[in-house]
Structure formats: structure tokens, C-alpha cells
Design a protein around this motif. Structure first.
Motif, short mmCIF file in Angstrom:
data_model
loop_
_atom_site.label_atom_id
_atom_site.label_comp_id
_atom_site.label_asym_id
_atom_site.label_seq_id
_atom_site.Cartn_x
_atom_site.Cartn_y
_atom_site.Cartn_z
N PRO A 1 0.80 -1.24 0.00
CA PRO A 1 0.00 0.00 0.00
C PRO A 1 0.82 1.27 0.00
CG PRO A 1 -0.15 -1.14 2.13
CD PRO A 1 0.53 -2.08 1.18
N THR A 2 2.14 1.17 0.23
CA THR A 2 3.00 2.35 0.17
C THR A 2 3.65 2.51 -1.20
OG1 THR A 2 4.96 1.16 0.97
CG2 THR A 2 3.48 2.10 2.63
N HIS A 3 3.30 1.67 -2.18
CA HIS A 3 3.90 1.76 -3.52
C HIS A 3 3.66 3.15 -4.12
CE1 HIS A 3 4.61 0.99 -7.81
NE2 HIS A 3 5.29 -0.08 -7.43
N PRO A 4 4.64 3.70 -4.86
CA PRO A 4 4.47 5.06 -5.42
C PRO A 4 3.24 5.21 -6.30
CG PRO A 4 6.77 4.39 -5.53
CD PRO A 4 6.02 3.19 -5.06
N TRP A 5 2.88 4.18 -7.07
CA TRP A 5 1.69 4.32 -7.91
C TRP A 5 0.42 4.37 -7.07
CZ3 TRP A 5 0.50 6.08 -12.44
CH2 TRP A 5 1.43 6.08 -13.48
N VAL A 6 0.42 3.68 -5.95
CA VAL A 6 -0.74 3.77 -5.05
C VAL A 6 -0.86 5.19 -4.51
CG1 VAL A 6 -1.82 2.87 -2.95
CG2 VAL A 6 -0.53 1.33 -4.46
N ARG A 7 0.25 5.74 -4.11
CA ARG A 7 0.24 7.12 -3.59
C ARG A 7 -0.21 8.11 -4.66
NH1 ARG A 7 2.68 7.38 1.36
NH2 ARG A 7 4.13 5.70 1.94
N PHE A 8 0.25 7.90 -5.90
CA PHE A 8 -0.13 8.80 -6.99
C PHE A 8 -1.64 8.75 -7.22
CE2 PHE A 8 -1.03 9.85 -11.39
CZ PHE A 8 -0.24 10.97 -11.62
N VAL A 9 -2.18 7.54 -7.31
CA VAL A 9 -3.61 7.38 -7.60
C VAL A 9 -4.46 7.93 -6.46
CG1 VAL A 9 -5.46 5.70 -7.97
CG2 VAL A 9 -3.27 5.46 -9.18
N THR A 10 -4.10 7.59 -5.24
CA THR A 10 -4.91 8.06 -4.10
C THR A 10 -4.86 9.58 -3.96
OG1 THR A 10 -3.05 7.62 -2.59
CG2 THR A 10 -4.71 5.90 -2.83
N SER A 11 -3.71 10.18 -4.25
CA SER A 11 -3.61 11.64 -4.19
C SER A 11 -4.51 12.29 -5.22
CB SER A 11 -2.14 12.06 -4.39
OG SER A 11 -2.02 13.47 -4.43
N GLY B 1 -10.25 12.96 -13.64
CA GLY B 1 -9.18 13.64 -12.92
C GLY B 1 -7.92 12.81 -12.86
N LEU B 2 -8.07 11.50 -12.65
CA LEU B 2 -6.90 10.62 -12.57
C LEU B 2 -6.18 10.54 -13.91
CD1 LEU B 2 -5.08 8.55 -11.25
CD2 LEU B 2 -6.88 6.83 -11.57
N PHE B 3 -6.92 10.32 -14.99
CA PHE B 3 -6.27 10.23 -16.30
C PHE B 3 -5.65 11.57 -16.71
CE2 PHE B 3 -9.32 6.55 -17.27
CZ PHE B 3 -8.37 5.60 -16.92
N TRP B 4 -6.28 12.66 -16.32
CA TRP B 4 -5.67 13.97 -16.58
C TRP B 4 -4.33 14.07 -15.86
CZ3 TRP B 4 -7.18 18.00 -19.72
CH2 TRP B 4 -6.42 19.17 -19.61
N ASP B 5 -4.30 13.65 -14.60
CA ASP B 5 -3.06 13.77 -13.81
C ASP B 5 -1.96 12.87 -14.35
OD1 ASP B 5 -4.31 15.59 -12.19
OD2 ASP B 5 -4.82 14.15 -10.61
N VAL B 6 -2.31 11.67 -14.84
CA VAL B 6 -1.29 10.80 -15.43
C VAL B 6 -0.63 11.49 -16.62
CG1 VAL B 6 -0.87 8.61 -16.62
CG2 VAL B 6 -2.39 8.67 -14.64
N GLY B 7 -1.43 12.18 -17.42
CA GLY B 7 -0.91 12.85 -18.61
C GLY B 7 -0.24 14.18 -18.33
N ALA B 8 -0.37 14.68 -17.09
CA ALA B 8 0.22 15.97 -16.75
C ALA B 8 1.66 15.86 -16.28
CB ALA B 8 -0.63 16.64 -15.65
N GLY B 9 2.18 14.63 -16.19
CA GLY B 9 3.55 14.44 -15.74
C GLY B 9 3.63 14.17 -14.25
N GLY B 10 4.83 13.83 -13.82
CA GLY B 10 5.04 13.57 -12.40
C GLY B 10 4.64 12.19 -11.96
N THR B 11 4.46 11.27 -12.91
CA THR B 11 4.11 9.90 -12.54
C THR B 11 5.34 9.18 -11.99
OG1 THR B 11 4.53 9.18 -14.82
CG2 THR B 11 2.26 9.71 -14.24
#
Length: 462
Positions: free
Chosen positions: A373-383, A449-459
């Protein structure tokens, strides 16, 4: 061009009734993978409902024949924007369980979308047509506003999930190079509570088997033979009573997992297990030292699904020859799946039940999986979800049920993040299946919102 505009666009898609109309079209396909006569509908769903829509937004698609004759076709698609961009793999299944015609309440029919209050009724609304429609519509909203996604996308749509995802693993192995990605972001299963988004990163596995004891041929009169002939039902009941204690605590050492770590406990702390439609939870059932959330998401559970001896519908005064119990172990990561049945065999033998046979079911379940649950992709999605929803999502290391996450996690070696768009009272796999309009609207906004954030960089770097 903004994140808010993309979210507003997908909100209007719902508010104008377009989502409901498109979901009605998908529900109308009687794509029952458990019904051999419905096989043509499985292909029609992909070629008529999905392929043209995906190609319209720039996906190259191919229909893949299932290498397993018991399974339906699959669709693999790709929309590529640049080699230096992250790649998201997403997934859905267009097959549904049997319609259960005649069992739905008056005014409802499995392949007609019916709107009542906050509910949209129809087979597949929750599992899984509504869920992958939400994700595709969210991708379309981002494309409409930004003009590009800002990431590469790959998609798998299968038509065999309800029969155990027949052939999916084989297709993944043979097409592995076409399914590489940085992360899986997909949707299936329920939220813990309808008004709070949920994220989970795996699922429990499951093994189902029969325990059967046959002592002789034929039944014999209980007056003439009672006290002289062993009763298989009583013996089987005693055998079952050694597998768990009276509150359901598992007594087989190999079935007690070693994976309930501090991080998993922390992730499960405070998560709700009640609320919404459903029965009251028995708080004095299961592993006594664990919280209810730890019991269902972090531990194994054993259940007797059915049990027979004689003819229950028409009992006679006779001692039966045979007794049978259909049993199931739902298990988490930390349990050796190859040793589940052998461990049971050793246990029964050690307790003097050598005569009881263990008959494994042909239809297997998916293997247990879990992402930290501390994986970076989990943190990205939950944020991202918290930014859109205004509240933190519930985060589950794994779903209590089962889905084909093992193909993504173990074959493709992907971090897997699932964002479900249903709720626990949706009646999936039962008559009167439905989704909530309010939840669907919220899910569309969250995914845009999630797909927008993936495309905005910082993944995350993977």
C-alpha cells in the motif's frame, strides 16, 4: 484547457443522460459467458460495441481468439503517443453471469436498463460493463479537452471473466510484448462505502473442493441398522469441526498466512466492513485476535458452501451411504496455493479421517495477489482521487473476493491499482443487479481527474 474542464465535460456526459443511454446499449447484449448458446453475443459485444468506439479515439485494436475452447474472444488495443511517455494498461470484461430470467422482481428484466431513483438496473451494470464504460468515457473526456492523453494506453477486454478468465493467462504469455506498461489502472468490484472512493491492489485467491465420504452401497433402514452402521454425515461433520474451531478460526497451520505485516495492518486500520445493503457482521466470528477488516482482507477464511447426506427434500428413515460437503478456502498472499489441498489431506489423516476423499473442482480461482500500500503508484492514484473527491479514498491491500489480477501482477509484472465503481449492495451475480447513479457520476469525475493527472507528468518512475 484544464483539469476542471475535463471533469466538467465528463460530468455533463452523465447529467445529459448520455451515460445512461450508452450503458443501456451495452446491457442489451446478452453476453452470458456461462451460457454456451450466447457465444455469438460475446463476439458481437467486442466487434459492435467496443472496437468501433476505441478505434474512433485512436486505438489500434485486434480481436484475439481464445486459446481455451471454453473461453470467449479477447480484444487488445493500443493508443500510442510517444516513446518517452508512461504507459497505462487498463482492463474490463464484457461477459456477464447467467441472466437468471424470471428471478428478477416485477418490472425488471436482465437485459433492459431500468432507472428507478438512484439505481440503474440490468445485468452487467455493476459487473463489469458500467465500470469499463466509465473508464473509457473518462479517457474520451481528457482527449476532448487536452487533445491528447499525455500517456500511452493499452487495453484488454475479455469475455470469459465469469468462467474464470479462461485463456487469459495464456494470451498474456503469448502477447506479453504487446501488454508491457508502467501500471495497471482498472476497475472491478465494489467500493467499501458508496460515497467514498476505494482503491485496492490485489485480491484473495480461492480454492474450492468437495469432501466426500462413502461407506457402503445404498441406504439402510435406520430401525434395523441404527447403532450398527456408521453414519457418514456424522463422521464428515466431525472432520469439518477439526478444520476450524466453533468460531471459524482455522486450525490447519499451513492455512494460516504469515503476511499480515505492520504496513498491511496500518492500511486496514479503521476501514469499514459494515454499511450499505447487506447482513449484519458477526463480530464474534473469525480470528479472535484480528479486527473485522483484518479478518476479511488480511487473513484466510474457510466456508462450507453446501452439505448433503440422503435426500433433504424427501428424507426417509434410512442411514445414508454417502455424505458430501462443498468447501472453499479464500486465501491471501502468504499462503502456498500448491500446499492447500495437500495440507488438508495431512490434517484429515492425522485426525483419523483417511477415508474422506478430497475432490478438487475443475474450475479454479485466481491466485492471491497484493501490492504494497505504500507503492508510489498507489500514492499517486490516491492523491489524485482525493483532489477530485475532496476526501481520502479507502485503501485496501487486496480485495476480499477474487479477480484475474494474478495475470497482471505475476505474468506482466505490473503494479496493479484498481479503482472500483460499484458498491457491496449492487446484487452482482444475483437478480436485480444495479449501479447507483450518484456513484457512477462521482466515478466518472474521479477517473477523468486521474487520467488527466497521469498525462500531466510527475508519474512514478517504474
Amino acid at each position: 484547457m484544464s483539469r476542471e474542464t475535463a471533469i466538467d465535460t465528463v460530468t455533463a456526459y452523465f447529467d445529459t443522460g448520455t451515460f445512461q443511454a450508452e450503458l443501456a446499449t451495452l446491457v442489451a447484449y446478452p453476453s452470458e459467458s456461462q451460457n454456451p448458446e450466447a457465444a455469438p453475443e460475446l463476439m458481437r459485444y467486442l466487434t459492435e460495441a467496443m472496437q468501433p468506439r476505441l478505434e474512433k479515439i485512436g486505438f489500434e485494436t485486434e480481436i484475439i481468439a481464445n486459446p481455451d475452447p471454453s473461453g470467449g474472444p479477447l480484444l487488445i488495443g493500443e493508443r500510442r503517443e510517444g516513446g518517452d511517455l508512461p504507459t497505462v494498461l487498463t482492463y474490463g470484461h464484457g461477459d456477464v453471469i447467467r441472466a437468471q430470467d424470471g428471478m428478477w422482481r416485477e418490472g425488471l428484466a436482465p437485459f433492459d436498463l431500468v432507472e428507478e431513483g438512484d439505481r440503474l438496473y440490468g445485468r452487467g451494470t455493476a459487473d463489469n460493463k458500467g465500470q469499463h464504460l466509465i473508464n473509457i468515457a473518462a479517457l474520451e473526456a481528457v482527449l476532448e479537452v487536452r487533445g491528447s492523453l499525455g500517456f500511452n494506453t493499452r487495453i484488454v477486454l475479455e469475455m470469459s471473466e465469469e468462467v474464470g478468465s479462461s485463456g487469459l493467462a495464456d494470451v498474456f504469455r503469448s502477447h506479453k510484448d504487446r501488454l508491457t506498461a508502467d501500471v495497471l489502472i482498472a476497475s472491478d468490484g465494489p467500493r467499501l462505502q458508496p460515497d467514498v472512493p476505494t482503491v485496492f491492489m490485489g485480491s484473495r485467491g480461492g480454492v474450492t473442493f468437495d469432501l466426500e465420504l462413502t461407506l457402503r452401497e445404498g441406504a439402510h433402514h435406520s430401525g434395523n441398522w441404527g447403532g450398527l452402521l456408521a453414519d457418514p454425515a456424522i463422521i464428515l461433520a466431525h472432520a469439518l469441526a477439526t478444520i476450524t474451531d466453533r468460531r471459524g478460526q482455522i486450525q490447519i497451520a499451513e492455512w494460516r498466512p504469515d503476511s499480515l505485516t505492520a504496513d498491511v495492518r496500518a492500511a486496514l486500520d479503521g476501514l469499514p466492513v459494515t454499511g450499505g445493503d447487506g447482513p449484519d457482521v458477526d463480530l464474534d466470528w473469525g480470528e479472535e485476535s484480528l479486527t473485522p477488516a483484518e479478518r476479511v482482507y488480511g487473513w484466510n477464511s474457510f466456508a462450507v458452501l453446501a452439505m448433503t447426506s440422503g435426500v433433504p427434500e424427501a428424507p426417509v428413515n434410512a442411514i445414508s451411504a454417502t455424505a458430501r460437503a462443498t468447501c472453499q478456502l479464500r486465501y491471501v498472499v502468504g499462503t502456498d496455493p500448491e500446499d492447500i489441498v495437500p495440507a488438508l489431506r495431512r490434517h484429515l489423516d492425522a485426525h483419523g479421517f483417511e477415508a474422506i476423499e478430497i475432490l478438487a473442482h475443475d474450475r479454479g480461482f485466481f491466485a492471491a495477489t497484493r501490492l504494497d500500500p505504500t507503492h508510489p503508484w498507489v500514492r499517486f492514484v490516491t492523491s489524485s482521487i482525493e483532489r477530485t473527491a475532496g476526501k481520502a479514498p479507502h485503501v485496501l491491500p487486496n480485495l476480499a473476493g477474487s479477480l484475474p489480477n494474478d495475470s497482471f501482477a505475476d505474468i506482466l509484472r505490473l503494479p496493479t491499482v484498481w479503482v472500483p465503481h460499484s458498491y457491496r449492495g449492487c446484487s452482482q451475480h444475483a437478480p436485480n443487479e444495479h449501479v447507483l447513479k450518484s456513484l457512477s457520476r462521482d466515478a466518472l469525475r474521479v477517473m477523468a481527474g486521474l487520467f488527466w493527472d497521469v498525462g500531466a507528468g510527475g508519474t512514478p518512475d517504474t
